[in-house]
Structure formats: structure tokens, C-alpha cells
Design a protein around this motif. Structure first.
Motif, short mmCIF file in Angstrom:
data_model
loop_
_atom_site.label_atom_id
_atom_site.label_comp_id
_atom_site.label_asym_id
_atom_site.label_seq_id
_atom_site.Cartn_x
_atom_site.Cartn_y
_atom_site.Cartn_z
N LEU A 1 69.63 -38.17 -50.33
CA LEU A 1 68.20 -37.97 -50.62
C LEU A 1 67.30 -38.61 -49.60
CD1 LEU A 1 68.12 -38.68 -54.46
CD2 LEU A 1 68.22 -36.47 -53.32
N LYS B 1 65.70 -42.38 -47.88
CA LYS B 1 65.14 -43.62 -48.46
C LYS B 1 63.96 -43.25 -49.34
CE LYS B 1 65.89 -47.70 -45.61
NZ LYS B 1 66.41 -47.12 -44.35
N THR B 2 64.03 -43.59 -50.62
CA THR B 2 62.98 -43.13 -51.52
C THR B 2 62.17 -44.26 -52.13
OG1 THR B 2 64.62 -43.02 -53.25
CG2 THR B 2 64.11 -40.98 -52.15
N GLU B 3 62.30 -45.44 -51.54
CA GLU B 3 61.45 -46.51 -52.08
C GLU B 3 60.05 -46.37 -51.50
OE1 GLU B 3 64.04 -48.47 -49.92
OE2 GLU B 3 65.53 -47.67 -51.32
N ILE C 1 56.84 -44.83 -52.53
CA ILE C 1 56.10 -43.58 -52.38
C ILE C 1 54.62 -43.91 -52.18
CG2 ILE C 1 55.99 -43.37 -54.92
CD1 ILE C 1 56.03 -40.30 -54.44
N TRP D 1 59.08 -34.39 -55.27
CA TRP D 1 59.11 -35.84 -55.42
C TRP D 1 59.87 -36.50 -54.28
CZ3 TRP D 1 63.05 -39.47 -56.45
CH2 TRP D 1 62.56 -40.78 -56.66
N ILE D 2 61.05 -35.89 -53.95
CA ILE D 2 61.85 -36.45 -52.86
C ILE D 2 61.06 -36.41 -51.55
CG2 ILE D 2 63.93 -36.11 -51.48
CD1 ILE D 2 64.54 -37.23 -54.13
N ALA E 1 58.43 -39.04 -51.60
CA ALA E 1 58.93 -40.41 -51.54
C ALA E 1 59.56 -40.74 -50.20
CB ALA E 1 59.94 -40.63 -52.66
N SER E 2 60.17 -39.74 -49.53
CA SER E 2 60.82 -40.09 -48.27
C SER E 2 60.04 -39.57 -47.07
CB SER E 2 62.25 -39.55 -48.26
OG SER E 2 62.24 -38.14 -48.39
N ILE F 1 64.86 -39.26 -44.08
CA ILE F 1 65.16 -38.22 -45.06
C ILE F 1 66.66 -37.99 -45.08
CG2 ILE F 1 62.92 -37.13 -44.86
CD1 ILE F 1 64.32 -34.91 -43.24
#
Lengths: 385, 394, 356
Positions: free
Chosen positions: A93, A95-97, A99, A145-146, A149-150, A157
Motif C-alpha cells: 500500500l 507508507k500511509t501514516e 494523511i 484513501w490510499i 494517505a500515501s 507509494i
């Protein structure tokens, strides 16, 4: 077998309907409807349907090679879960920390649009259709959302978004250029056939060969563009070290191969528009751009969306180019999901490899089925009505 | 009645009109001509340059590659045949007779394979240089898989056009359930795969007989066609792992047979899709009159239908041949040593310890892509005649 | 008459056209009067459609000039020629409604929307299409499509109408009806019209003058009556008329036409070794064998309705005679054919020209 071979085919000698007296040839002819389709169906069942189901077992298990074959240990959805939550999350996914504002705005806008679309389709669709739309909507919101967030937060990504980048940005670019070239070649120019042949060739060149050819051409120290890079003073710029540059190079090389497909289909479609229509417009005073916009294009839209669908289906399978040109690097930034799965397989983690492959299958099916149902079918119906 | 709002009465065109308007219908304006040819030329260079680069690199030596880019043979570097010699002359088995021997060997090995349940014949080991081995493997695999695929696919497509099938929805669900059972049984209870499949198949036929008449919902030809074509959506990576395991179970890994079958299945959707379109455009009267004359279905298909679709059949065959020739991912899994195809051989060249010998690699790439480019030119003729358009129209 | 403008003259001046080595038109000279309804009649491959396409600008002449309203338009685009054209297939755009189809010529010329709508309604009313403006072409019958094509042609009030076999895709009954409407409309607007057809009935009924083309050569340009009563050559004589003119081969010897030993008195003189005698079926009558100029036997009789067609076999020639509807005869019965001398045509077989 013996009695069958002795029974030569003699028309008219066997009483109709009596199966015991029926000759072999007649029996074969009577069941020909079965024999015609059985080989194809059987092969697909064995080599496509069965493996697809079998793959679920792999994806739900921890698989080990042992002396007496494969050993499966059922682990439930663990292989999938670790793509979304566990230590492989960054790979798949990204890095999704964290947003950001932009991410929230984008996510909110997409969600609102999707919900509005769902609300509007509430009245016009059946329960089954609604279920399909819910699945499409859920995936759209998840991907939004992904992305928020990334991608929009400026962090790395994962292979999911990289694959979608190859598919959507790549297909859009290929479609525009391919259609443009087709329009040019449908104009009265000399040497049309020469250009047709030239433009068609890349599609048929072995993708692996394309990979190596492009690797050589894009080489920054010994490749043909080295003097050019030096001329711009960027000879130290290494595209394969920059994630986005590497992705764009992948996409351009993929386009080199696939623009011909769009080109050849759109050219055939353009030339298939009745000559009368074009001539009538010419007499009425339309310019060639007007003719394209008003007369030709509306008539080839059904072909265009079908071609785009086929191209999208194939685009999800991209693997050769990043495998050869960058090995998925830098890091895993040019890895498509197929390549992601292939690398995990190489590290002997068959269960996780199958899980990633399955996620790709789900992604492909939902995207292509959505495009087919909401766009292609509509256009085809309009054209046929 | 009022006068018309506009008139087309312009005899003398201004400079701008002369530049931007075509002089006559079927011609292009000067500006459009310049722009069009410029774009076409740019694109031609973009398309041809990578191919050109591969070809000239194959005539370079180590120095010409490593000392920076050289562009034009005889002008800035001296072409030589070192890379080609390295492929073709260093191995003693690199001549035409070894290719002939290889085909003989393949026939013998196929025979040995067929009679293997009865008599055990030791298959022969190939005696041929690597590039010719890969080349013959590619030829054998793509030709055989194309033949298989086109034969099976056109039969199915023809049947879908002319025969009404009504598979029962309940039977299909039952089949799926049994498949899942077989998979569960073989993986988690260690039952032998052949036993569980045989039991399941017998059970399926028995249940279909017993319960089949109670199922009322049926599907039609359109559903079958859509099902076959939609197999193209399936990413190869999903099925390749189980297929690898399946071939391992029956001991057919690294054989021609494995590649041939898998390639044939992979291209089946395309063949069915294209051939369905050709067959459905045929008039039914010819077949009906042949039926009245007493011809069998197979006879009609072979003597009447196939000859009528010859251009379509040729184009489909060519396309399938090219796709099989180019296939890489399945071969990575299934062809580990003996049946390496051209793409696998090229990829293997990449893994040298002394770095990549680009000039040698380019020589192999040229050998690999020349057949497809020739086929592509032929295929382009069919496409230009509109042979393959119908299917896209949906 | 509601006509807004008088028609303009059109002329072909030594027009030649060849596609590669094939010569389609050989020096076509043709003057069309202002407001005239001219029909180009010919079999397929006669060059009639090519002539029309050269006039429209869709094809470029190899040599010669085209003039519309005295203006040389040979080398200018169709859109500057002030013409409109109705195609055999109607060429209606399938993705546009009737209104959009009719308004297309205005749209490409960027006429304001409001004015477009007025004109579309006006043109649709002219061809009785008012109700159907929002339909698509596929929802219309053949006759209605034909009207849409017509409306699209008249909306601009061009100087010249070009029609390329516009009625050939209609069934027989509708064709007769549309023929009358076309003629009415053309006379109402007074626009010069050039109409291409292979159907002689259309040509005879619609045209003020008919130009008959064959192999790229103009055979005759005259009014329908003139063409029927006074054909310039053997081709025209045989092409026009249904059933076609009877021909008998023989020789012209002074004042009589000699054929199979029979001498037939004619109104023309001269000596031609190989000549052809032509006479229309309605100018013949079946008589007793002794009274006939030509003797033969009955081959077939066909009752058409208001008359009977009798075919007689005389030597190698077949003669068709238009007889009364109650005519009866047995097959193989001996009979003679009589005709009046002033209704006979004599042609020179070598060049096909009429001998006068």
C-alpha cells in the motif's frame, strides 16, 4: 475399441434411432455438439478455473516444499492481512501514516462523488446491480484513501498504486497518442501504408526484447542519450534512482509497445466510417477537424471504449519491463503487482505470493467489470439501439 | 421567403486560407501537410530507434559499447561479427544439421512419451548449441500451441455460433462445489490427486444425471462465450503457481507438452472471440444445403466453414503464433532447462557474472524478434483489410 | 411562386476524368440552364456519378473546367460552391437527431442557435417532417429518411442541388410518390437541379432535359419527348423505352430497308450495307402473315393489364408488339408485323448514328 473400429460408416444401413445399430460415424455426428465445445471447455476448466480456485488454498496457507511434495498449513486470511496491516504494508500500500489536508480533501471529494453516484443509481438498478455498484464504490473509496494517505501526503507509494499508475496514466496516454496517430494516418497522406506497417511493429516485438532494448536506450552512461544529458548538464541525474522518473520511464517504454494497438484498432475504426457521411459533411462545408469531432468520433466511440477495455485488461499484467529494466527498483517503486508476486515466489513464500496475485485478480476484475458495465455496455447499447 | 443567411461564394482565397485549407477534397492543406509529416516522422523515429539501436549494438564489440555511445556503423565505429560468432561458431553443434537432428529427436521423444505407459524408452538428450536449442524450442512450442489453440478454439467458436447450448446453472454450481472439495481433499488430507479427481468426476456425472432434471435455470451461448472470453482478464500470475504445482505432480515440468498446453489455454479466449465473429458473419444457407446433402457436422465444418473463413483463420493463427512466441511469464515457471524458449534464453544472458555482454545479447534479441517482425508485417496486411476489426466492434 | 432566387447556370467545359489508366469521362460538354431540372441518365459505369462528383468538388477533374453561375469552380472546395447534395444512401448521421442532421450545414457555418432552430423547423415543414425532429434516423422509415436528406439539402437554399440516385433505395410505390414531391419542390424553389439516375422512368418523368451518358461520352441532351421520339443514335433508342425498341438487322438500299429478303419502306434514303431498323413496340401491330412487312411466328404473349405484349420470332430477330389487352394467339402460330413508315428509325450499324 475393437468393435468401434470394425464398425465402418455406412449411411442408411443402421436403423434410425436404434443406438445399438448406429455406426460410429453417425454416433459421433449425433453428439458433435458436445465434441465441438468440450475440448475448449475442458482445457479452460483444468488450466484456468481449477488453478484459480486452487490458488485460494495457496493464499490461505503457509506452503512449504518438502521431500514428498508440498505441505500446506491453513493460516486463514493471514497472508492477505499482512498486506494491509502487517510488515508488508509499505510494500503493497505504501507508507500511509500522516494523511495531510490535501489527502483529506481528495478522499472526501471522491467519497462524496461515489456516494452521490450510488444514491442516484439507487432508483435505476436491481439488487444484484446495486451489489456490484457497492463493490465498485468500496474499492474506489479505498483507493482514494490510499492515494490521499500515501501519494498526496508525499510519502512512498506501494505496488498497488504503482500498478494503477501504469494502468490508468499509461492507458490514457496511449489512447490519446494512438488515436491521434490513427487520425493522422486516416488523412489523405502519401505513404500511408508505410507508416501503418512501421507503427504496428512495436506491438509484436517480444516484450522481453523491448525491455532490454529500452534498458540500453535509456542507459545514462553508454546509451544514445548520454551526450544529450551531458548537454543539459544533468549527466549525474540517474533516472533509475528516482522513483517517479523510473515509473515514468517504465510507462513510456510500455507505451512504445502498446500505442500501436490503440493506433491499429482506431485506424481501422476510422476507415470503417461510411465514406458518404464524410463526403456529405465536406459538401456541407465542414473542415477535417469538424468532421472528426462531429461525424467520425461519435461513430467510433463504441470501438474506442472496447479497445480501451482490452488495453486496460492487458495493462494490469505488466511485468516484463520493470523486471528487466529496473528489477523493480529503486526499492520497490517500479514493481507492478505481478512482479511483486513473482519476487515473493522467488523467496519461496508461496502463500503470500498467491495472496498478492489474488489481490491483483480482485483489483483487475472490479476495475474491468466496472468499466465494462458502466461505460462499454452503455455505449454498445446506444450504438445498437 | 428570405434570402439564405450565408453564401458559399468565395472564389479567391486569402493567404491564410491557402495555407490552412486543402486545395481540394482528398488533399491536405500545406500547413496540415507539414505538421502531419513532421509528427509522423517524429513517431517513426521514436518507434524505429530502439530497434535500430539493438541491431547496431549486435555488430559492436566490447570497446564500442563501453566507451560511450556510437551511433552509425562505419562512421563512428567499425562493425564486426564478434557477437554473432560467439553465438554461432564457437559451439560445434551450431549448424543446420543439428537443427534437423533436434527435430528428429523431438519426434522420437514424443513417441517415447506416448508409449511410456507400455514400454519404457529412454528419451534422448539434445546435442545442439544453446541458441539453436532455444530457437527450435520456440518454434515447436509456438507452432504446436497455435495449432492446438486454433483448432480447439475455432471448433468451440463455431459451435457457439450454430448450436444452442443450455448448461444448467445448478450443474455448474455442483461442479464448482466438487472442485473445491477436490482441492480441499488433496491439500489438507493428503489424498492422491488422481483418486480424488476421479471420485469427484464420477460423483459429478452421477449427480448431474440424478439431480439435473430438477434444475430449471439454464444459461445460454452468450454466457458461455462471455465466460470463455473473460478468462483473458485472469492475470497469469494467479494461475501459474497452481499450474506449476499441477505439472510437478504429474512430472511434466520442463517439457514441451506443458508449455504447449498452457500457451494454448492462455490464447484460447482471443481465438474464440475472433473466430466467433468470423463464423457469425457467414451465411447459414451454405451449411443448411450441405446438411440436406447429408454432410456431417464435422464435414461441414471442415469442408465448408473453414475454407470460407480462410482470411480470418490466417490472421488469427498469425496473431496466436506471435503471442506464443513472445510469451515469457509462463515459461519462467515451466521451462527451467531443456525447453528454454528464446525469451528465457535472452533473460538468462542477463545473469552473467562478468556483467552483461550487451553485444551478444543484442544478437540473440535480433534472432528472436526477426520472425515476429516478419509475421507482424503479414498480420498488418490482414488488419489493413479490416479482417480483425469486426470483433472489436463488439 | 415563392422562389427567393433565380437558379444559376451550370456548365461542364471539356471535362475529362481518368482513374489511373481508366478513362471515365471523355470531354464532357454540358450546359445546364438556370433553374433547370437536368437528369444525367446512364447505366452503371457510364460516368454519370463521376460527373456529378466533379461538379460537387468531391472529385477533381483531370482536365477541363466546371462553372457554376458563370464562376470557375474547378479548383475550389465544395464548401465554396454553394451546392448541396443528396446521397444515394442519404448519408444521415446515425448519432444525430433529425433536427441535428438537418441543421448540420448551419452548425458548421456557425449560424446562431436561435436562427438555426427557425430554419430547421422551416425546412422540416417543407418536407412534412415537423413531428419527427427529435427522432434518430434509425427510427425512421425509408421515405422519412429520404425527406430528412432532402431537408438537409434545402435548408441552405443552395444555388445548385445535386442528387445521386436519391430514390433508388425506396420501394416502388414510395418512389412514385417521392418523385412527384421532388418535382413539385424543385419547381417551387426554382433551384438548378442535377439528378443522377439509371432509371429511365425517373429520368423521363422528372427532367426538363435528359443527358444520356455512355462510357464517358454524352450521347444525347434533349427533352424527354425529344429523346423518346427522336433518338440521336442506336444506343439512346435502345436505352429509352420499355419494353425496348425492336431492332432488325439488314441493309439500307435506296428507299427501302432490306432484311431477310423482305423490303420495308422507310422515310429515309441512302445506301448502307449494314444498317439497323428500329421500331417501338407500340408502333407495331400484329396482322395476318400475308399483310405483315415482317413474317414470323408467335413466341410468347404476356398480358400486362391495359395491353398485351406479343413476342414474335422472325428469323433470328425477336420482335415485341404492344397489342390490345384482349389479344389471343396460339404459340407457334404464323403472324405478320406491320408498322407505319413514319415511325421507323434507321441507324448505321457501324457508328450507331441515326440515318435521317
Amino acid at each position: 475399441m475393437a468393435d468401434v473400429t470394425n464398425n465402418s460408416y455406412q449411411p442408411g444401413t443402421s436403423p434410425a434411432g436404434a443406438s445399438s445399430g448406429m455406426s460410429w460415424g453417425e454416433w459421433l455426428d449425433r453428439h458433435s455438439r458436445t465434441f465441438f465445445i468440450t475440448p475448449a471447455v475442458t482445457l479452460i476448466l483444468i488450466f484456468a478455473i481449477f488453478p484459480t480456485f486452487y490458488s485460494i488454498v495457496f493464499a490461505l496457507s503457509r506452503v512449504r516444499f518438502t521431500a514428498d511434495g508440498l505441505q500446506f498449513r491453513f493460516v486463514g486470511l493471514q497472508n492477505f492481512a499482512k498486506q494491509f496491516f502487517g510488515n508488508d504494508q509499505v510494500h503493497f500500500l505504501g507508507k500511509t501514516e500522516g494523511i495531510g489536508v490535501l489527502g483529506w480533501v481528495f478522499f472526501g471529494a471522491v467519497t462524496a462523488a461515489v456516494l452521490w453516484w450510488l444514491y442516484r443509481s439507487l432508483r435505476i438498478t436491481s439488487p444484484v446491480g446495486m451489489l456490484g455498484r457497492l463493490i465498485s464504490a468500496a474499492m474506489a473509496i479505498f483507493i482514494a484513501w490510499i492515494m490521499g494517505a500515501s501519494l498526496l501526503a508525499g510519502s512512498t507509494i506501494g505496488t498497488l498504486l504503482t500498478t494503477l499508475f501504469y494502468v490508468f496514466v499509461g492507458c490514457a496516454l496511449q489512447f490519446v497518442i494512438g488515436t491521434g496517430l490513427a487520425f493522422l494516418c486516416s488523412q489523405p497522406i502519401a505513404g500511408k501504408n508505410f507508416f501503418r506497417v512501421i507503427f504496428f511493429i512495436p506491438l509484436m516485438v517480444t516484450p522481453l526484447g523491448v525491455g532490454y532494448a529500452m534498458k540500453m536506450v535509456a542507459d545514462i552512461t553508454k546509451g544514445p542519450f548520454e551526450p544529450l544529458l551531458r548537454g543539459f548538464g544533468i549527466e549525474n541525474w540517474v533516472w533509475s534512482a528516482d522513483p517517479w522518473a523510473a515509473r515514468f520511464v517504465m510507462m513510456i517504454c510500455d507505451s512504445w509497445q502498446w500505442i500501436p494497438f490503440i493506433f491499429i484498432c482506431m485506424l481501422a475504426a476510422l476507415e470503417n466510417v461510411p465514406r458518404d457521411h464524410v463526403e456529405a459533411a465536406q459538401v456541407d462545408g465542414a473542415s477535417s477537424v469538424q468532421i472528426f469531432r462531429e461525424i467520425t468520433w461519435p461513430q467510433i466511440v463504441p470501438v474506442a471504449v472496447t479497445v480501451l477495455l482490452i488495453r486496460t485488461i492487458e495493462a494490469f499484467k505488466i511485468v516484463d519491463l520493470p523486471n528487466i529494466m529496473t528489477g523493480g527498483g529503486p526499492g520497490s517503486s517500479t514493481e507492478s503487482m505481478t512482479l511483486h508476486s513473482l519476487y515473493i515466489w522467488r523467496s519461496n513464500d508461496i502463500g503470500t505470493s498467491a495472496a498478492v496475485a489474488y489481490l491483483l485478480l480482485i483489483l483487475t476484475v472490479v476495475v474491468c467489470a466496472s468499466f465494462f458495465n458502466y461505460v462499454v455496455l452503455g455505449q454498445l447499447r446506444k450504438a445498437r439501439a | 421567403m428570405s434570402e439564405a443567411p450565408f453564401k458559399f461564394e468565395k472564389a479567391n482565397r486569402g493567404l491564410m486560407e491557402r495555407l490552412f485549407e486543402p486545395p481540394a477534397v482528398g488533399r491536405m492543406s500545406p500547413v496540415a501537410n507539414v505538421v502531419a509529416y513532421f509528427l509522423l516522422a517524429v513517431w517513426s523515429i521514436f518507434v524505429l530507434f530502439p530497434l535500430y539501436w539493438v541491431v547496431i549494438t549486435s555488430f559492436k564489440d566490447a570497446a564500442a559499447v563501453n566507451q560511450g555511445p556510437f551511433y552509425i556503423p562505419f562512421v563512428d565505429f567499425v562493425p564486426n561479427l564478434n557477437a554473432w560468432r560467439a553465438q554461432f561458431t564457437e559451439d560445434a553443434n551450431c549448424n543446420l544439421s543439428s537443427i534437423g537432428r533436434q527435430f528428429g529427436l523431438l519426434v522420437y521423444n514424443a513417441f517415447a512419451f506416448i508409449v511410456s505407459p507400455v514400454v519404457t524408452l529412454q528419451p534422448m538428450e539434445p546435442q545442439i548449441c544453446k541458441i539453436f536449442l532455444a530457437f527450435t524450442n520456440s518454434i515447436v512450442v509456438s507452432a504446436a500451441s497455435t495449432a492446438l489453440c486454433v483448432a480447439i478454439g475455432s471448433m468451440a467458436a463455431y459451435a457457439l455460433v450454430r448450436v444452442q447450448y443450455k448448461p444448467k446453472f445448478g450443474n455448474i454450481m455442483m461442479f464448482v462445489a466438487l472442485t473445491v472439495l477436490v482441492i480441499a481433499a488433496t491439500t489438507y488430507t493428503r489424498a492422491p490427486w488422481w483418486a480424488s479427481s476421479a471420485v469427484a468426476l464420477a460423483l459429478f456425472f452421477f449427480l448431474a444425471r440424478a439431480l439435473g432434471k430438477h434444475f430449471t435455470r439454464t444459461l445460454g451461448n452468450g454466457d458461455i462465450l462471455f465466460w470463455i472470453i473473460s478468462q483473458r482478464i485472469l492475470p497469469p500470475i494467479v494461475v501459474i503457481i497452481p499450474i506449476y504445482v499441477m505439472f510437478q505432480a504429474v512430472g511434466l515440468l520442463d517439457t514441451h507438452l506443458a508449455l504447449i498446453t498452457v500457451y494454448a489455454v492462455a490464447n484460447l479466449p482471443i481465438v474464440v472471440w475472433l473466430m466467433y465473429d468470423f463464423f457469425s458473419s457467414l451465411p447459414i444457407e451454405l451449411e443448411e444445403s450441405a446438411q440436406l446433402d447429408g454432410a456431417t457436422r464435422f464435414g461441414i465444418f471442415w469442408d465448408i466453414v473453414l475454407p470460407l473463413t480462410r482470411p480470418g483463420l490466417a490472421a488469427t493463427t498469425l496473431l496466436t503464433l506471435i503471442l506464443s512466441w513472445n510469451e515469457y511469464l509462463f515459461a519462467v515457471f515451466l521451462a527451467t532447462a531443456k525447453v528454454q524458449t528464446m525469451p528465457i534464453m535472452v533473460a538468462a544472458k542477463n545473469a552473467g557474472e562478468k556483467g552483461v555482454f550487451w553485444w551478444e545479447m543484442c544478437a540473440i534479441i535480433v534472432v528472436m524478434i526477426i520472425p515476429v517482425i516478419i509475421m507482424a508485417v503479414f498480420l498488418q496486411r490482414f488488419i489493413a483489410k479490416g479482417v480483425l476489426l469486426g470483433a472489436v466492434k463488439g | 411562386m415563392a422562389s427567393g432566387k433565380a437558379g444559376v447556370p451550370v456548365s461542364f467545359d471539356k471535362i475529362q476524368k481518368s482513374f489511373g489508366p481508366v478513362r471515365v469521362l471523355e470531354e464532357l460538354n454540358l450546359q445546364v440552364e438556370p433553374g433547370e431540372f437536368l437528369v444525367l441518365l446512364g447505366a452503371s459505369g457510364s460516368g454519370k456519378t463521376t460527373a456529378l462528383r466533379i461538379l460537387s468538388g468531391l472529385e477533381t477533374a483531370s482536365a477541363g473546367r466546371v462553372l457554376i453561375g458563370g464562376r470557375d469552380v474547378t479548383d475550389i472546395l465544395p464548401k465554396y460552391r454553394d451546392i448541396s447534395m443528396v446521397f444515394q444512401s442519404y448519408a444521415l448521421y446515425p448519432h444525430k437527431t433529425v433536427a441535428e442532421n438537418i441543421g448540420f450545414p448551419l452548425k458548421v457555418r456557425k449560424v446562431p442557435q436561435a436562427e438555426q432552430e427557425v430554419q430547421i423547423r422551416d425546412a422540416a415543414a417543407q418536407v412534412q417532417l415537423g413531428e419527427l425532429l427529435h427522432r434518430y434516423p434509425r427510427e425512421l422509415s425509408g421515405g422519412q429518411r429520404q425527406r430528412v436528406a432532402l431537408a438537409r439539402a434545402i435548408i441552405r437554399r443552395p444555388s445548385v442541388f445535386l442528387m445521386d440516385e436519391p430514390l433508388s433505395n425506396l420501394d416502388a410505390k414510395l418512389r412514385g410518390h417521392m418523385r412527384a414531391e421532388l418535382k413539385h419542390m424543385q419547381e417551387k424553389f426554382g433551384i438548378t437541379t442535377i439528378y443522377v439516375t439509371h432509371d429511365q422512368i425517373e429520368a423521363m418523368t422528372l427532367a426538363r432535359r435528359v443527358a444520356i451518358l455512355e462510357r464517358g461520352v454524352l450521347q444525347q441532351l434533349a427533352t424527354p419527348a425529344e429523346i423518346y421520339n427522336n433518338p440521336a443514335n442506336l444506343f439512346v433508342a435502345q436505352f429509352i423505352g420499355s419494353p425496348p425498341m425492336n431492332v432488325v438487322q439488314g441493309a439500307l438500299d435506296g428507299k427501302a430497308f432490306m432484311s431477310n429478303g423482305a423490303a420495308i419502306a422507310t422515310s429515309v434514303g441512302g445506301r448502307i450495307a449494314k444498317a439497323v431498323l428500329g421500331v417501338r413496340p407500340e408502333d407495331c401491330s400484329v396482322v395476318a402473315p400475308a399483310k405483315g412487312a415482317i413474317k414470323g411466328e408467335i413466341y410468347a404473349t404476356e398480358l400486362i393489364g391495359d395491353h398485351t405484349l406479343v413476342t414474335l420470332k422472325a428469323g433470328n430477330d425477336m420482335l415485341t408488339v404492344k397489342a390490345a389487352k384482349d389479344f389471343t394467339a396460339k404459340l407457334g402460330e404464323k403472324a405478320g408485323v406491320a408498322f407505319s413508315t413514319d415511325r421507323l428509325f434507321v441507324f448505321d450499324e457501324c457508328n450507331g448514328l441515326r440515318v435521317r
